[in-house]
Design an enzyme around this catalytic site. Structure first.
Site, mmCIF file in Angstrom:
data_model
loop_
_atom_site.group_PDB
_atom_site.id
_atom_site.type_symbol
_atom_site.label_atom_id
_atom_site.label_comp_id
_atom_site.label_asym_id
_atom_site.label_seq_id
_atom_site.Cartn_x
_atom_site.Cartn_y
_atom_site.Cartn_z
ATOM 1 N N VAL A 48 0.871 -1.171 0.000
ATOM 2 C CA VAL A 48 0.000 0.000 0.000
ATOM 3 C C VAL A 48 0.913 1.227 0.000
ATOM 4 O O VAL A 48 2.121 1.098 0.129
ATOM 5 C CB VAL A 48 -0.968 0.052 1.206
ATOM 6 N N LYS A 79 -2.936 14.680 -8.117
ATOM 7 C CA LYS A 79 -3.529 14.958 -6.800
ATOM 8 C C LYS A 79 -3.275 16.411 -6.421
ATOM 9 O O LYS A 79 -2.128 16.859 -6.406
ATOM 10 C CB LYS A 79 -2.882 14.012 -5.774
ATOM 11 N N ILE A 347 6.153 8.100 2.011
ATOM 12 C CA ILE A 347 7.080 8.048 0.869
ATOM 13 C C ILE A 347 7.950 9.301 0.884
ATOM 14 O O ILE A 347 9.148 9.249 0.594
ATOM 15 C CB ILE A 347 6.314 7.861 -0.461
HETATM 16 C C1 LIG Z 1 -2.232 1.146 5.761
HETATM 17 C C2 LIG Z 1 -1.093 1.874 5.121
HETATM 18 C C3 LIG Z 1 -1.349 2.870 4.168
HETATM 19 C C4 LIG Z 1 -0.292 3.594 3.615
HETATM 20 N N1 LIG Z 1 -0.561 4.592 2.709
HETATM 21 C C5 LIG Z 1 0.459 5.382 2.281
HETATM 22 C C6 LIG Z 1 0.230 6.462 1.404
HETATM 23 O O1 LIG Z 1 -0.885 6.705 0.946
HETATM 24 N N2 LIG Z 1 1.284 7.232 1.050
HETATM 25 C C7 LIG Z 1 2.543 6.983 1.514
HETATM 26 O O2 LIG Z 1 3.467 7.757 1.205
HETATM 27 N N3 LIG Z 1 2.795 5.924 2.272
HETATM 28 C C8 LIG Z 1 1.801 5.130 2.685
HETATM 29 N N4 LIG Z 1 2.055 4.061 3.487
HETATM 30 C C9 LIG Z 1 3.442 3.746 3.813
HETATM 31 C C10 LIG Z 1 4.089 2.984 2.669
HETATM 32 O O3 LIG Z 1 3.362 1.819 2.404
HETATM 33 C C11 LIG Z 1 5.505 2.618 3.046
HETATM 34 O O4 LIG Z 1 6.179 3.734 3.533
HETATM 35 C C12 LIG Z 1 6.240 2.155 1.833
HETATM 36 O O5 LIG Z 1 5.552 1.135 1.198
HETATM 37 C C13 LIG Z 1 7.607 1.680 2.210
HETATM 38 O O6 LIG Z 1 7.583 0.399 2.700
HETATM 39 P P1 LIG Z 1 8.948 -0.316 2.938
HETATM 40 O O7 LIG Z 1 9.668 -0.417 1.651
HETATM 41 O O8 LIG Z 1 9.639 0.334 4.073
HETATM 42 O O9 LIG Z 1 8.505 -1.752 3.459
HETATM 43 P P2 LIG Z 1 7.879 -3.011 2.688
HETATM 44 O O10 LIG Z 1 6.999 -2.639 1.582
HETATM 45 O O11 LIG Z 1 7.302 -3.891 3.761
HETATM 46 O O12 LIG Z 1 9.136 -3.736 2.073
HETATM 47 C C14 LIG Z 1 9.992 -4.523 2.883
HETATM 48 C C15 LIG Z 1 10.947 -5.287 2.003
HETATM 49 O O13 LIG Z 1 11.834 -6.016 2.836
HETATM 50 C C16 LIG Z 1 11.919 -7.331 2.362
HETATM 51 N N5 LIG Z 1 12.273 -8.214 3.480
HETATM 52 C C17 LIG Z 1 11.710 -8.275 4.705
HETATM 53 N N6 LIG Z 1 12.302 -9.239 5.424
HETATM 54 C C18 LIG Z 1 13.265 -9.770 4.647
HETATM 55 C C19 LIG Z 1 14.215 -10.829 4.793
HETATM 56 N N7 LIG Z 1 14.290 -11.549 5.932
HETATM 57 N N8 LIG Z 1 15.037 -11.095 3.783
HETATM 58 C C20 LIG Z 1 14.984 -10.401 2.613
HETATM 59 N N9 LIG Z 1 14.102 -9.408 2.391
HETATM 60 C C21 LIG Z 1 13.256 -9.114 3.398
HETATM 61 C C22 LIG Z 1 10.550 -7.621 1.787
HETATM 62 O O14 LIG Z 1 10.588 -8.710 0.892
HETATM 63 C C23 LIG Z 1 10.279 -6.303 1.088
HETATM 64 O O15 LIG Z 1 10.933 -6.306 -0.169
HETATM 65 C C24 LIG Z 1 1.030 3.293 4.004
HETATM 66 C C25 LIG Z 1 1.279 2.260 4.907
HETATM 67 C C26 LIG Z 1 0.238 1.547 5.474
HETATM 68 C C27 LIG Z 1 0.534 0.445 6.453
#
Ligand SMILES: Cc1cc2nc3c(=O)[nH]c(=O)nc-3n(C[C@H](O)[C@H](O)[C@H](O)COP(=O)(O)OP(=O)(O)OC[C@H]3O[C@@H](n4cnc5c(N)ncnc54)[C@H](O)[C@@H]3O)c2cc1C
Length: 502
Positions: A48, A79, A347
């Site tokens: 998401v 937007k 983001i």
């Molecule tokens: C309900 C909700 C709504 C949101 N809406 C918005 C929005 O509208 N606008 C906005 O800017 N942000 C929003 N966000 C936040 C946004 O989703 C995150 O900031 C963004 O997706 C970044 O996520 P991330 O890359 O940190 O984590 P993730 O997407 O969880 O990625 C984690 C990565 O780590 C990897 N990983 C984990 N463990 C291991 C392991 N042991 N070995 C190898 N790889 C591993 C996974 O495979 C994945 O590739 C929202 C979040 C939530 C929960």
């Protein structure tokens, strides 16, 4: 090359955070620094994160993205702001737009003239002077830097996009630029015995990946910063109590609006994000005040069309790491903290922290002064955004549910209380230079939530009443003319960045 220079950066995680970090570091640090990204398809991403704020356009510029290509590839839309429904009062709505209302005059903010007009009996709302609101509610969008040859700024905008397609898009660019991707699950982290720095990560296959600097983008798991290095998490649930969400897409509906909707419910709120191929929806709620079944029911009752599958449940704790950078590890994205998505700031935080990291890029000596400065800046940015989010919940007239009574009566940080008091006393604001949100954002949300200043700035009296009404009338005419000339949002997309939906 100086042997103290970082030569190899290892990014753990391939969600939005991982791919933004890899793509930006690859582009800005050049060939001197090798970037490797490890991700596990079996674990997947949060998936998401579909709404953004205008600062993302800077990131696009840094990455050299063509905006139309980017919108097309991510099935995005434009937007102009976020519409808040039922927040301050049930039945009321306001748009937190990305632009200013009116035009500042003689170095005084426009809202002060508006406050004076209210004091003199005008019934016009602040948003009657907002180009963004006029355009948004007419479903219009165009790239407009300035209104005619006036000093009125044009449309500030951001994007809605498909989060999965966005990560793929960045991945293609990063890999083409030279980032190496390793598929695999990290199962162990080895630390140097003498200083506790991360030496390498071990994959399920047995492969060991060593590096100089590790970027933890492993999402809520926070494998490196939390798991291996034990950096604690500061919990802000008492101020921002929502801790769960259920998300589901549905068919996109017409017209294609250029804004996000955030509708408050009994124990949380629901987002509605228009994309070219579907509408994204999610209900963010607090499980101390409602259960998941009830939250799903509420979500489904407020969709524009039949849901495309089962709602996806998500859990989170609002807050942040006590340190974002520790030893030779920097955390980004969900591994570093979580501020709920009410103002689409996550983001942006990834992007701003990647650019800080590049600005403060360390040597292998990992001087503590650099780490401290980074942590100071990031903590401050988090705290300022936190206050802005709390404002939406706390400044409300709602007392119709236990959740809203809690929010209305809770203690808030002193920093927020001081801001609200200052605004209430005479519509004044102090803008912290590091605050992501400008005066105009604070004014819109304070007024929109029902905070009424008791007076206005004396400088607004420097013009006569006739001059004031002439000025306000001119602003409205300019806005109307500019809106009339803008294309329809859907037509703009069809002409410039229509996705291939086959
Ligand atoms: C309900 C909700 C709504 C949101 N809406 C918005 C929005 O509208 N606008 C906005 O800017 N942000 C929003 N966000 C936040 C946004 O989703 C995150 O900031 C963004 O997706 C970044 O996520 P991330 O890359 O940190 O984590 P993730 O997407 O969880 O990625 C984690 C990565 O780590 C990897 N990983 C984990 N463990 C291991 C392991 N042991 N070995 C190898 N790889 C591993 C996974 O495979 C994945 O590739 C929202 C979040 C939530 C929960």
């Amino acid at each position: 090359m100086n042997s103290q220079h970082i030569e190899h950066v290892v990014v753990v995680g391939g969600g939005t955070a991982g791919w933004i970090a890899a793509a930006a570091m690859d582009r800005l640090l050049g060939e001197a620094v090798r970037v490797t990204l490890i991700e596990s398809e079996a674990i997947g991403t949060v998936g998401v994160g579909e709404a953004t704020i205008p600062q993302i356009r800077r990131l696009n510029g840094v990455l050299g993205l063509d905006e139309n290509d980017f919108v097309r590839a991510t099935r995005g839309t434009f937007k102009l702001g976020i519409e808040f429904n039922n927040w301050g009062h049930i039945g009321e709505r306001y748009l937190h737009t990305f632009g200013d209302a009116g035009i500042n005059l003689a170095s005084l903010h426009f809202h002060q003239y508006w406050l004076r007009s209210q004091a003199e009996g005008s019934s016009a709302g602040l948003w009657d002077y907002s180009l963004h609101q006029k355009a948004a509610y007419a479903n219009k969008f165009g790239r407009l830097d300035r209104v005619g040859n006036t000093s009125m700024t044009g449309l500030a905008y951001a994007f809605h996009f498909d989060a999965g397609l966005y990560a793929q898009y960045l991945r293609r660019r990063a890999e083409a630029g030279g980032v190496s991707r390793i598929e695999g699950k990290v199962v162990d982290v080895s630390l140097e015995s003498e200083n506790g720095h991360i030496a390498s990560v071990t994959l399920e296959s047995g492969a060991q990946i060593a590096g100089d600097l590790f970027i933890d983008c492993s999402g809520f798991r926070a494998l490196l910063i939390g798991g291996a290095l034990g950096v604690e998490y500061e919990d802000w649930s008492h101020w921002l109590p929502c801790n769960r969400a259920v998300a589901v897409g549905c068919d996109s509906s017409q017209p294609l609006i250029p804004y996000t909707k955030a509708t408050a419910h009994e124990a949380g709120w629901q987002w509605r994000i228009p994309l070219q191929h579907r509408t994204g929806n999610g209900h963010v709620f607090c499980d101390a005040f409602t259960g998941e079944d009830q939250a799903v029911e509420t979500l489904l009752a407020h969709l524009d069309g039949p849901p495309a599958g089962d709602p996806k449940p998500l859990r989170f704790t609002t807050g942040r790491r006590k340190k974002f950078w520790h030893k030779n590890c920097v955390s980004l994205g969900l591994a570093s903290g979580f501020l709920e998505p009410l103002e689409s700031t996550s983001i942006h935080l990834i992007q701003s922290n990647v650019s800080r990291l590049i600005e403060l890029f360390p040597s292998k000596a990992f001087d503590p002064a650099t780490e401290d400065e980074y942590n100071r800046q990031v903590s401050h940015e988090y705290d300022l955004i936190r206050d802005f989010l709390i404002l939406h919940y706390h400044r409300t007239d709602r007392e119709d549910s236990e959740f809203w009574r809690y929010c209305k009566n809770m203690d808030v940080p002193d920093s927020l209380k001081a801001k609200m008091d200052l605004f209430e006393s005479g519509g004044r604001l102090y803008k912290d230079p590091e605050d992501l949100f400008r005066e105009s954002s604070w004014v819109q949300v304070m007024v929109g939530q029902g905070l009424k200043p008791k007076g206005y700035h004396a400088m607004a009296n420097r013009i006569s009443s006739e001059q004031l009404s002439g000025f306000l009338g001119d602003v409205q005419r300019l806005i109307e003319r500019a809106t009339d000339e803008l294309p329809d949002h859907q037509d703009f997309i069809d002409a410039h960045c229509k996705a291939d939906l086959q």
